[in-house]
Design a protein around this motif. Structure first.
Motif, mmCIF file in Angstrom:
data_model
loop_
_atom_site.group_PDB
_atom_site.id
_atom_site.type_symbol
_atom_site.label_atom_id
_atom_site.label_comp_id
_atom_site.label_asym_id
_atom_site.label_seq_id
_atom_site.Cartn_x
_atom_site.Cartn_y
_atom_site.Cartn_z
ATOM 1 N N UNK A 83 13.183 39.807 34.789
ATOM 2 C CA UNK A 83 13.886 38.719 33.626
ATOM 3 C C UNK A 83 14.224 37.376 34.368
ATOM 4 N N UNK A 84 13.450 36.465 33.670
ATOM 5 C CA UNK A 84 13.579 35.059 33.914
ATOM 6 C C UNK A 84 14.651 34.386 32.806
ATOM 7 N N UNK A 85 15.831 34.055 33.327
ATOM 8 C CA UNK A 85 16.571 33.313 32.418
ATOM 9 C C UNK A 85 16.576 31.921 31.803
ATOM 10 N N UNK A 86 16.842 31.720 30.647
ATOM 11 C CA UNK A 86 16.508 30.433 30.027
ATOM 12 C C UNK A 86 16.887 29.205 30.869
ATOM 13 N N UNK A 87 18.226 29.374 31.473
ATOM 14 C CA UNK A 87 18.768 28.265 32.443
ATOM 15 C C UNK A 87 18.612 28.636 33.767
ATOM 16 N N UNK A 88 17.650 27.936 34.624
ATOM 17 C CA UNK A 88 17.435 28.212 35.820
ATOM 18 C C UNK A 88 18.804 28.149 36.593
ATOM 19 N N UNK A 89 19.556 27.376 36.480
ATOM 20 C CA UNK A 89 20.959 27.154 36.975
ATOM 21 C C UNK A 89 21.685 28.474 37.317
ATOM 22 N N UNK A 90 21.642 29.350 36.113
ATOM 23 C CA UNK A 90 22.222 30.850 36.194
ATOM 24 C C UNK A 90 21.474 31.778 37.138
ATOM 25 N N UNK A 91 20.176 31.383 37.262
ATOM 26 C CA UNK A 91 19.580 32.462 38.072
ATOM 27 C C UNK A 91 19.280 32.088 39.631
ATOM 28 N N UNK B 1 32.471 3.795 35.874
ATOM 29 C CA UNK B 1 33.593 4.118 36.754
ATOM 30 C C UNK B 1 33.221 5.528 37.260
ATOM 31 N N UNK B 2 33.383 6.536 36.206
ATOM 32 C CA UNK B 2 33.365 7.990 36.686
ATOM 33 C C UNK B 2 31.629 8.278 37.245
ATOM 34 N N UNK B 3 30.966 7.581 36.755
ATOM 35 C CA UNK B 3 29.412 7.767 37.337
ATOM 36 C C UNK B 3 29.366 7.371 38.658
ATOM 37 N N UNK B 4 30.034 6.278 38.998
ATOM 38 C CA UNK B 4 29.832 6.042 40.380
ATOM 39 C C UNK B 4 30.841 6.724 41.279
ATOM 40 N N UNK B 5 31.820 7.249 41.042
ATOM 41 C CA UNK B 5 32.600 8.077 41.573
ATOM 42 C C UNK B 5 31.735 9.518 41.754
ATOM 43 N N UNK B 6 31.091 9.821 40.696
ATOM 44 C CA UNK B 6 30.083 11.345 41.001
ATOM 45 C C UNK B 6 29.199 10.980 41.999
ATOM 46 N N UNK B 7 28.735 9.764 42.064
ATOM 47 C CA UNK B 7 27.627 9.546 43.124
ATOM 48 C C UNK B 7 28.103 9.666 44.478
ATOM 49 N N UNK B 8 29.365 9.037 44.564
ATOM 50 C CA UNK B 8 30.024 9.164 45.933
ATOM 51 C C UNK B 8 30.229 10.535 46.210
ATOM 52 N N UNK B 9 30.759 11.322 45.363
ATOM 53 C CA UNK B 9 31.131 12.681 45.430
ATOM 54 C C UNK B 9 29.855 13.386 45.949
ATOM 55 N N UNK B 10 28.853 13.305 45.056
ATOM 56 C CA UNK B 10 27.596 14.104 45.343
ATOM 57 C C UNK B 10 27.317 13.548 46.813
ATOM 58 N N UNK B 11 27.284 12.344 47.101
ATOM 59 C CA UNK B 11 26.636 11.876 48.543
ATOM 60 C C UNK B 11 27.587 12.570 49.576
ATOM 61 N N UNK B 166 28.055 25.641 42.424
ATOM 62 C CA UNK B 166 28.279 25.296 41.107
ATOM 63 C C UNK B 166 29.293 23.959 40.724
ATOM 64 N N UNK B 167 29.891 23.647 41.928
ATOM 65 C CA UNK B 167 30.781 22.561 41.831
ATOM 66 C C UNK B 167 30.307 21.353 41.060
ATOM 67 N N UNK B 168 29.377 20.980 41.429
ATOM 68 C CA UNK B 168 28.478 19.660 41.320
ATOM 69 C C UNK B 168 27.977 19.840 39.734
ATOM 70 N N UNK B 169 27.423 21.027 39.432
ATOM 71 C CA UNK B 169 27.095 21.290 38.115
ATOM 72 C C UNK B 169 28.242 21.415 37.118
ATOM 73 N N UNK B 170 29.254 21.814 37.481
ATOM 74 C CA UNK B 170 30.436 21.673 36.703
ATOM 75 C C UNK B 170 30.765 20.288 36.503
ATOM 76 N N UNK B 171 30.939 19.268 37.656
ATOM 77 C CA UNK B 171 31.354 18.063 37.396
ATOM 78 C C UNK B 171 30.479 17.156 36.582
ATOM 79 N N UNK B 172 29.039 17.418 36.822
ATOM 80 C CA UNK B 172 28.350 16.897 35.942
ATOM 81 C C UNK B 172 28.121 17.176 34.327
ATOM 82 N N UNK B 173 28.635 18.506 34.082
ATOM 83 C CA UNK B 173 28.834 18.790 33.017
ATOM 84 C C UNK B 173 30.160 18.136 32.088
ATOM 85 N N UNK B 174 31.169 18.145 33.206
ATOM 86 C CA UNK B 174 32.359 17.215 32.546
ATOM 87 C C UNK B 174 31.907 15.664 32.386
ATOM 88 N N UNK B 175 31.046 15.274 33.052
ATOM 89 C CA UNK B 175 30.622 14.021 32.830
ATOM 90 C C UNK B 175 29.998 13.766 31.791
#
Lengths: 279, 265
Positions: A83-91, B1-11, B166-175
């Motif tokens: 099963x390939x999920x819709x969001x690859x980040x989940x997989x 501001x937030x985006x530059x912070x995110x960039x530094x964080x990712x770095x 997933x930490x960066x994924x969540x931060x991106x989502x917040x952004x």
């Protein structure tokens, strides 16, 4: 019986909050078929796929995969059903792509040589060889999608199920995806089930479709389904762009010298050529 | 501001530029690194003299050069944390009793205070240096592997690895949520309203993370996860790694015992 890949009978699924997601759904997919589950957003496509993989338990009815009841043999079935999920980040949840690809293989209890062999093979079949040590968050959306497919291909499933595979893909990514999917179907006789609402994509990867909107609305060959455009629209979908163009041509200039409405650009080209050569 | 912070964080979090270089520390077994750097940090915490701490910091600089990390980059990268720490350490200047060198009543700066603040800052700097050196030269996956080989329970290593993923994924989502809110804000709003909308954003983020967690778990189950996982990676400790551990521990114990027995300041 063996040649039936998926057999769903009178399936009903009710969410814990009492919302009915699926009702009275019966689907039969034969081995080696390319089948699409078509439906608008919220039609219950993803839920259906989860039920097929045994990740959810049906409220009523039965799901059999390769002749085995899913609710009783879920572990056995999972190794032959990808099963390939819709969001690859989940997989992709491991620090490196290699660990993601081998995750399922290690769970299957294979020995190391086999794990390495299958892992490499899976990456090669989606064109990601050399990406072993890459971290998933450094990949592009297209690469992530291919990587997610590789993680299930490694387990050598007999049935490949894709949930909304074209979501977030650019045109190049889509083209590559079509190539990968059809290669798998050709070379490994893999059974394909694709759930999507991307009607332009469907004719490229499926021959038959079920139209779903909480209940089954129609079933049949794509040509037959899409020529009944009223039904398609009622289900919250549209025929493919090419088909719509020919529909309009039909109505406005009587361009109806064709057997069936084309679904893909290639089919359309063929019909137009045929018409011109005749005149 | 937030985006530059995110960039530094990712770095900072996902910098892999130096990992693939063929430097000195890059070639050491991750387990040996965990062991030595832990010893190093323990010594930095125990150290009570400026000289010892300066020696330790010098060692990290030396190791950074040996690992092909430009010293300037390394110092810039590590020094911003000691800068914060200096601010925290400032009150020590005034509240430590001792010989005062500068007095404007009632403010009184003492030599002991300066000494204490300096040691505090240097100590943090030494620890931060060694940790950053460790993460700059070690792939995250091999850190996790090394932890598993060192018999740290799987549940911890898995939690760390999924958090990292997933930490960066969540931060991106917040952004993205912050941007979406920003794009619909047409006039200035009151502080209270900003705080309120921030709160609802955080709760949405919570729900989304929860749902993602659920989906990730389903994805694991779909690939046959039964609560335990196996590991493929092999690691080998050789003579070079042992020598590295030995040298680090030798240096640490020599400096520490010199400090305790000879009273070096």
């Amino acid at each position: 019986m063996v040649d039936i890949a998926i057999d769903i009978r009178d399936l009903k699924y009710v969410y814990p909050d009492g919302c009915v997601a699926l009702d009275d759904v019966s689907i039969k997919v034969l081995m080696g078929e390319r089948v699409a589950i078509l439906g608008p957003n919220g039609a219950g496509k993803s839920t259906l796929l989860m039920l097929i993989s045994g990740l959810l338990k049906p409220s009523k009815g039965s799901v059999h995969v390769l002749g085995m009841s899913v609710s009783e043999n879920s572990y056995k079935i999972r190794s032959s059903l990808g099963l390939v999920f819709q969001d690859p980040d989940d997989q992709l949840f491991c620090p490196t792509l290699w660990e993601d690809v081998t995750f399922g293989l290690l769970n299957m209890g294979l020995d190391e040589d086999e794990v390495v062999k299958r892992g490499k093979e899976a990456l090669r079949s989606v064109g990601l060889d050399g990406y072993e040590e890459r971290a998933p968050h450094h990949l592009s959306a297209g690469e992530k999608k291919k990587a997610a497919i590789a993680t299930v291909l490694a387990m050598r499933p007999k049935i490949l199920i894709l949930d909304e595979p074209t979501a977030n893909l650019d045109p190049k990514g889509k083209t590559e995806l079509v190539k990968i999917i059809n290669n798998l179907h050709k070379s490994q006789k893999i059974t394909l089930v694709v759930a999507t609402h991307d009607v332009d994509f469907i004719p490229l990867v499926a021959d038959r479709a079920y139209i779903l909107n909480k209940r089954l609305i129609a079933e049949g060959n794509l040509e037959d389904l899409f020529s009944n455009s009223d039904m398609i629209r009622e289900a919250g979908l549209e025929p493919p762009s090419v088909t719509r163009l020919f529909e309009l041509l039909n109505q406005s200039i009587g361009f109806n010298d064709i057997k069936s409405l084309p679904l893909t650009i290639e089919q359309a080209l063929y019909e137009i050529k045929r018409c011109f050569l005749k005149n | 501001m937030l985006s530059s912070f995110l960039k530094i964080f990712e770095e900072i979090v996902y910098n892999e530029r130096f990992i693939s270089l063929n430097g000195f520390i890059q070639n050491i077994d991750p387990r040996a690194k965990i062991f030595s750097f832990t010893a190093f940090i323990v010594v930095a915490i125990l150290a009570r003299s400026i000289a010892t701490l300066v020696i330790l910091i010098m060692i990290t600089f030396f190791l950074s050069i040996a690992s092909k990390i430009p010293l300037k980059f390394f110092i810039i990268r590590t020094s911003f944390i000691p800068l914060f720490v200096t601010v925290i350490a400032l009150p020590l200047l005034f509240i430590t009793p001792g010989n005062s060198i500068f007095t404007i009543n009632p403010v009184n700066i003492t030599i002991e205070g300066i000494h204490k603040a300096l040691i505090f800052t240097l100590r943090v700097w030494a620890c931060v240096n060694s940790l950053i050196l460790f993460t700059l030269t070690t792939r995250f996956s091999s850190i996790i592997n090394a932890m598993e080989k060192l018999k740290i329970p799987k549940i911890f290593t898995m939690m760390i690895s999924i958090t990292y993923r997933f930490i960066f994924l969540s931060i991106n989502e917040a952004y993205r949520m912050a941007l979406a809110k920003e794009s619909r804000t047409i006039k200035g709003e009151s502080r209270l309203k900003t705080i309120k909308s921030l709160a609802s954003m955080i709760s949405t983020l919570f729900i989304r993370s929860y749902e993602r967690g659920e989906r990730v778990y389903l994805a694991m189950i779909a690939r046959g996860y039964k609560g335990t996982t196996r590991n493929l990676n092999k690691m080998s400790i050789n003579g070079k790694d042992m020598i590295f551990v030995f040298i680090i521990i030798a240096i640490c114990s020599v400096t520490l015992s010199a400090e305790y027995f000879l009273g070096v300041v």
